[in-house]
Design a protein around this motif. Sequence first.
Motif, short mmCIF file in Angstrom:
data_model
loop_
_atom_site.label_atom_id
_atom_site.label_comp_id
_atom_site.label_asym_id
_atom_site.label_seq_id
_atom_site.Cartn_x
_atom_site.Cartn_y
_atom_site.Cartn_z
N PHE A 167 -14.15 55.60 -42.35
CA PHE A 167 -14.39 56.41 -41.16
C PHE A 167 -14.26 55.57 -39.89
N ILE A 168 -14.71 54.31 -39.96
CA ILE A 168 -14.53 53.40 -38.82
C ILE A 168 -13.04 53.15 -38.59
N GLU A 169 -12.27 53.02 -39.68
CA GLU A 169 -10.83 52.82 -39.57
C GLU A 169 -10.16 54.01 -38.90
N ILE A 170 -10.60 55.22 -39.23
CA ILE A 170 -10.03 56.42 -38.61
C ILE A 170 -10.31 56.44 -37.11
N ILE A 171 -11.53 56.03 -36.72
CA ILE A 171 -11.86 55.98 -35.29
C ILE A 171 -10.95 54.98 -34.57
N SER A 172 -10.72 53.82 -35.20
CA SER A 172 -9.84 52.82 -34.58
C SER A 172 -8.40 53.34 -34.49
N ILE A 173 -7.98 54.12 -35.48
CA ILE A 173 -6.62 54.69 -35.46
C ILE A 173 -6.48 55.70 -34.33
N VAL A 174 -7.51 56.51 -34.12
CA VAL A 174 -7.47 57.51 -33.04
C VAL A 174 -7.33 56.84 -31.68
N PHE A 175 -7.92 55.65 -31.53
CA PHE A 175 -7.88 54.95 -30.24
C PHE A 175 -6.62 54.09 -30.08
N ARG A 176 -5.75 54.05 -31.07
CA ARG A 176 -4.52 53.25 -30.93
C ARG A 176 -3.64 53.72 -29.78
N VAL B 88 3.78 47.22 -36.80
CA VAL B 88 2.66 46.75 -37.63
C VAL B 88 1.81 47.91 -38.11
N TYR B 89 1.54 48.88 -37.23
CA TYR B 89 0.74 50.04 -37.63
C TYR B 89 1.41 50.79 -38.78
N ILE B 90 2.73 50.92 -38.72
CA ILE B 90 3.47 51.60 -39.79
C ILE B 90 3.47 50.76 -41.06
N GLY B 91 3.77 49.47 -40.91
CA GLY B 91 3.90 48.59 -42.06
C GLY B 91 2.60 48.31 -42.79
#
Length: 291
Positions: A215-224, A273-276
């Motif tokens: 869930f923390i990872e999802i929050i960081s992804i939303v802020f990318r 990097v985000y994709i890979g």
Amino acid sequence: MTRLMKFLPCIAALLMAAPVASAATEAAEKLFEIPLWDGFSLPITNSIVTAWIVAILLIVLIRLACGKPKLIPSKGQYAIETVIGMFKEILEPILGKKAFPAAFPLLICLFFFILAQNWAGLIPGVGTIGWHETAIAADGTETEHFVPLFRALGADMNGTLGLALVSFGAWAILIFKYAGPKAVFFDWFGNKADKRDVPAAVYYFLSLVFFAVGFIEIISIVFRPVSLSFRLFGNVFGGETLMHSTGYFTAFYFLEILVGVVQALVFTLLSAVYIGLITNHDDSHEHEEES
């Protein structure tokens, strides 16, 4: 009196630069778009006009440089093929063999487009040619602000946010297409520990930990998209203000040329990097099995 005469050239230079600094301050009052035309409820802003012009010029220049592709390339075709080959060597190990053919055209276009837009802001007149408008506030006071005719896309927060959303949308499509929902879910919430190497109690406890970390990872992804857009905007807008306030001082001018390259490269590499991070897992597993 002699000392005063020595400082007269400096004082004169500061007085001449004052209108430029004033224009830069007025141009920097709005961080977002400045509409030039608002017909059909679709505002055309100065940053959009600049982006269109730069994009057309970029396409024309590449077409003129390459011409019709030949087996024995011309100098222009060879130069472009060299740059593309260099990016291929950099991006293919990051993206993985499966996602690379689909992601590479988008990433190389993002790099050249952002680079051209960044350098467009360094052209004298971009951000300084325009007119003054008078606005009347609710209390009746009049304020005058400068409206530039052209402005770099990177100096408009909407422009950088749009680029970040394009990158984010491509990321979402590519990871689900080339990694699959199962791999994406495992990458976010799956237990990365090997069940054979840890006790059962520890393994199931780690499962809860990894699930919470997901869930923390999802929050960081939303802020990318926010981090991508603010990084590009901050550097381009800061460079625009610096150039206008210093009257395009030569040292800062060449520094901003370098900054434009670096920021375009950073945006492209971070998108890759985000994709890979997800699409490249299968390739690493294959290499481990082969070894």
